[in-house]
Design a protein around this motif. Sequence first.
Motif, PDB file in Angstrom:
ATOM      1  N   VAL A  88       0.830  -1.204   0.000  1.00 12.12           N
ATOM      2  CA  VAL A  88       0.000   0.000   0.000  1.00 12.12           C
ATOM      3  C   VAL A  88       0.865   1.255   0.000  1.00 12.12           C
ATOM      4  O   VAL A  88       1.853   1.340   0.726  1.00 12.12           O
ATOM      5  N   GLY A  89       0.482   2.237  -0.829  1.00 15.33           N
ATOM      6  CA  GLY A  89       1.069   3.566  -0.786  1.00 15.33           C
ATOM      7  C   GLY A  89       0.045   4.552  -0.257  1.00 15.33           C
ATOM      8  O   GLY A  89      -1.141   4.462  -0.610  1.00 15.33           O
ATOM      9  N   ALA A 125      13.994   6.173  -6.280  1.00 11.29           N
ATOM     10  CA  ALA A 125      13.421   7.472  -5.932  1.00 11.29           C
ATOM     11  C   ALA A 125      13.471   8.409  -7.134  1.00 11.29           C
ATOM     12  O   ALA A 125      12.523   9.164  -7.393  1.00 11.29           O
ATOM     13  N   ALA A 126      14.576   8.373  -7.886  1.00 13.43           N
ATOM     14  CA  ALA A 126      14.710   9.217  -9.069  1.00 13.43           C
ATOM     15  C   ALA A 126      13.661   8.859 -10.116  1.00 13.43           C
ATOM     16  O   ALA A 126      13.071   9.747 -10.759  1.00 13.43           O
ATOM     17  N   ILE A 127      13.386   7.567 -10.286  1.00 16.07           N
ATOM     18  CA  ILE A 127      12.364   7.131 -11.236  1.00 16.07           C
ATOM     19  C   ILE A 127      10.985   7.624 -10.802  1.00 16.07           C
ATOM     20  O   ILE A 127      10.195   8.127 -11.617  1.00 16.07           O
ATOM     21  N   ALA A 128      10.686   7.510  -9.507  1.00 14.78           N
ATOM     22  CA  ALA A 128       9.384   7.944  -8.999  1.00 14.78           C
ATOM     23  C   ALA A 128       9.209   9.452  -9.178  1.00 14.78           C
ATOM     24  O   ALA A 128       8.134   9.927  -9.575  1.00 14.78           O
ATOM     25  N   ILE A 155       3.223  11.745  -3.539  1.00 11.26           N
ATOM     26  CA  ILE A 155       2.764  10.668  -4.422  1.00 11.26           C
ATOM     27  C   ILE A 155       3.954   9.822  -4.880  1.00 11.26           C
ATOM     28  O   ILE A 155       3.869   8.586  -4.937  1.00 11.26           O
ATOM     29  N   ALA A 156       5.071  10.472  -5.199  1.00 10.98           N
ATOM     30  CA  ALA A 156       6.280   9.718  -5.563  1.00 10.98           C
ATOM     31  C   ALA A 156       6.698   8.801  -4.426  1.00 10.98           C
ATOM     32  O   ALA A 156       7.070   7.639  -4.644  1.00 10.98           O
ATOM     33  N   LEU A 186      -2.429  13.359 -12.405  1.00 10.73           N
ATOM     34  CA  LEU A 186      -1.331  12.433 -12.125  1.00 10.73           C
ATOM     35  C   LEU A 186      -1.867  11.112 -11.574  1.00 10.73           C
ATOM     36  O   LEU A 186      -1.443  10.024 -12.004  1.00 10.73           O
ATOM     37  N   LEU A 187      -2.804  11.187 -10.636  1.00  6.72           N
ATOM     38  CA  LEU A 187      -3.405   9.964 -10.095  1.00  6.72           C
ATOM     39  C   LEU A 187      -4.117   9.177 -11.198  1.00  6.72           C
ATOM     40  O   LEU A 187      -4.015   7.946 -11.267  1.00  6.72           O
ATOM     41  N   GLN A 188      -4.822   9.892 -12.066  1.00  4.85           N
ATOM     42  CA  GLN A 188      -5.517   9.234 -13.169  1.00  4.85           C
ATOM     43  C   GLN A 188      -4.528   8.540 -14.109  1.00  4.85           C
ATOM     44  O   GLN A 188      -4.771   7.419 -14.584  1.00  4.85           O
ATOM     45  N   MET A 189      -3.388   9.179 -14.360  1.00  4.82           N
ATOM     46  CA  MET A 189      -2.347   8.567 -15.195  1.00  4.82           C
ATOM     47  C   MET A 189      -1.787   7.310 -14.535  1.00  4.82           C
ATOM     48  O   MET A 189      -1.582   6.285 -15.203  1.00  4.82           O
TER      49      MET A 189
END
Length: 229
Positions: A88-89, A125-128, A155-156, A186-189
């Motif tokens: 979970v995030g 972290a960089a990818i997120a 969110i990241a 962003l959430l929708q993406m």
Amino acid sequence: MSNIVEIRNLSKVYERGRQKVEVLHHIDLDIAQGDFLALMGPSGSGKTTLLNLIGGLDSPSQGTLVVDGERIDRLGEGALAKWRSEHVGFVFQFYNLLPMLSAQKNVELPLLLTRLGAAERRRRAAIALQLVGLTDRVSHKPSELSGGQQQRVAIARAIVSDPDLLVCDEPTGDLDRQSAQDVLGLLQMLNREHGKTIIMVTHDPKAAEYATHTLHLDKGTLVESGAAA
């Protein structure tokens, strides 16, 4: 499509002194893998309580709660904490970023609970941060970021461990309209392109329009369910 959440006869009672307050009453609910669900309802309706139960932040008083294939209502505190970190995030209204840490270090925080080395933590972290459009803000501290940027960092942080489920409690409640739209987009993406299942508590009907389904709670009871426009 399989269900990521299966809830049966779920109730939650809080005790305040000698008084018992039943916040959720015998909820039955299935949420499909890959859904984007908005939870709506008046204050005190039980939205955040239900969200916290699904996210493993609280335990039900009665009923069964299966999330991502696990009967989390049966887990002890330690096992539940481990399960949360893997599946979970969390995204909250007020970001919950550590002010002395850079965006990069804030995003890395969930990975400190894993066995990953420092270089791999930095890479993930960089990818997120790239995914949320903040590659140029990795060294900035929260005080150097706008509210919308801080929520993107949050969110990241929520997605850095690649969880199956994102639970979001009023993620746009502290943002101006444009920043809110950016965060909701962003959430929708993340839902449409990366297959994240998202459950979002919101008071804002415009925010709920970004979801694929809307669920209404009133006084602890599921009263209505439908598809968003």
